[in-house]
Write an enzyme that holds these catalytic residues in place. Sequence first.
Site, PDB file in Angstrom:
ATOM      1  N   GLU A 259     -27.553  29.054   5.752  1.00  0.00           N
ATOM      2  CA  GLU A 259     -26.096  28.905   5.772  1.00  0.00           C
ATOM      3  C   GLU A 259     -25.627  29.401   7.129  1.00  0.00           C
ATOM      4  O   GLU A 259     -25.879  30.548   7.504  1.00  0.00           O
ATOM      5  CB  GLU A 259     -25.451  29.718   4.650  1.00  0.00           C
ATOM      6  CG  GLU A 259     -23.951  29.590   4.608  1.00  0.00           C
ATOM      7  CD  GLU A 259     -23.272  30.805   4.043  1.00  0.00           C
ATOM      8  OE1 GLU A 259     -22.280  31.263   4.650  1.00  0.00           O
ATOM      9  OE2 GLU A 259     -23.735  31.329   3.019  1.00  0.00           O
ATOM     10  N   CYS A 296     -17.695  33.722   5.921  1.00  0.00           N
ATOM     11  CA  CYS A 296     -18.180  32.391   6.276  1.00  0.00           C
ATOM     12  C   CYS A 296     -17.206  31.306   5.841  1.00  0.00           C
ATOM     13  O   CYS A 296     -17.302  30.163   6.284  1.00  0.00           O
ATOM     14  CB  CYS A 296     -19.555  32.141   5.668  1.00  0.00           C
ATOM     15  SG  CYS A 296     -19.699  32.620   3.950  1.00  0.00           S
TER      16      CYS A 296
END
Length: 519
Positions: A259, A296
């Site tokens: 990720e 994020c």
Amino acid sequence: MTNALATNSSSTDSFQGINPATGESLPGFFQEATADEVAQACEQASKAFSQYRKKTGAQKAHFLEQIAAEIEALGDELLTRAQAESGLPLARLTGERGRTAGQLRLFAEYLREGSWVNARIDTAMPERQPLPRPDLRQMLRPLGPVGIFGSSNFPLAFSVAGGDTASALAAGCPVVVKAHPAHPGTSQLVGEAIQRAVDVCGMPAGTFALVHGRTTAVGMAIVEHPAIKAIGFTGSLRGGKALFDAAARRPEPIPVYAEMGSTNPVFFLPNVLKEKGGALALAYVNSVTLGVGQFCTNPGLAIVQQSSEADTFVQEATKAVTNSQPAAMLTQGIQRAFTAGLDTLSQASGVQVLAQAAAVESFANGTPTLLTAKADTLLANPLIAEEVFGPSSVVVEATNREQLLAVAKELEGHLTATVYGTDEELLEYADLLEILEQKVGRLLINGFPTGVEVSHAMQHGGPYPATTDSRSTSVGTNAILRFARPVCYQNFPDALLPDELKSDNPLRIWRLVDGKWTN
């Protein structure tokens, strides 16, 4: 604090945790793992796999619950150390500890129910013409030892006992975890808690290992070791891509579930700005600056259509940023990268800095910043839409609906995209939603993306460069699928089959039998 989990480290290279609010070194020395120590951890994980892969769902569930209990038993010691190493407030860390324990227990429930193995049975048809059909039975089996990289921005929930570790252990895979050097003490405490759970539950030695390291050599040694069969990573695009490339170069390439970068665009449609533009501007800035912008899912890009209401929205957002406060970022390195990214972005042709909070000199403070650019500028220079990790965002102004859609079409992959609109205009902009569905893993209506629920339906992933595999998620129970692979058993006698595939279904799980779901 010592490296209790290290195997008598022979390394002479040690380091300490750093308080990002003050720059002071924290108690405890942590040894950089040597190549031999990493290899030993990987080889022990491989040996453990031969036993751990055979553990029942109930046994693994008990193990995960014991890990959660051991982490909670650390009490204030864990929270105090995590706060010192991350600069995050105690309330945030208390919630993150709850999230960490909660996701371990969620996977435990998932294992006890058992249907996650996706058992499929096609019974034999010996009389079928022109050829008989054999008895075929398929289910998911664990992949093998997994290398896990702790993240910087979640010292608990995306770290040593985070979602990657929980899902890998749930799948039946031992793990070798590289602690993030920004919070070595926190990682050590959690690692020791996991090791206690290994011992209490009688899991094989090597089911869990923790290694420390500030250099890329430690991480690369994990990725390149032949015993490791998959990688879980949360971090930068540069770091994730380097691991992905290294894994692809191996004689036996392995999957890397990384990720990485995402700016999580938010589209504000015209009518909703007429109704509540001021309130949305404040909520937008609060989302941008939450956790000093180190999520994020931080909304680093806002897109509006040219109008007086859009002007008001931008003005209110500008005020909110001006009145916001700088705060310590997770590390000085992250703060320097944020500052450098802002400098590059603000110097790009057509980009204007609208507002900055009053700077406060500190070891690693991040200063909230709001920028703006015309849609033409973004379309000509897509780099403007790239992530600058920290408390900043760019407001992009489109001249009309068509240009707004053009911006959406040119977006790269992201974790999330959000559309704010009234009920009526959301229907009118259905084509926008269709475009965004192809760009992200999670599409939101009238809600900011910061905050990721740990649940069965959550998707935390997206097309590249958000992740290296848009089919996977790093949050929620579907994360287990990354670390399992399908195996088909043909014409096996019942006695040799796993319980999940036996004819009488002793576990009473849901299975697809001759094309029909049944338990």
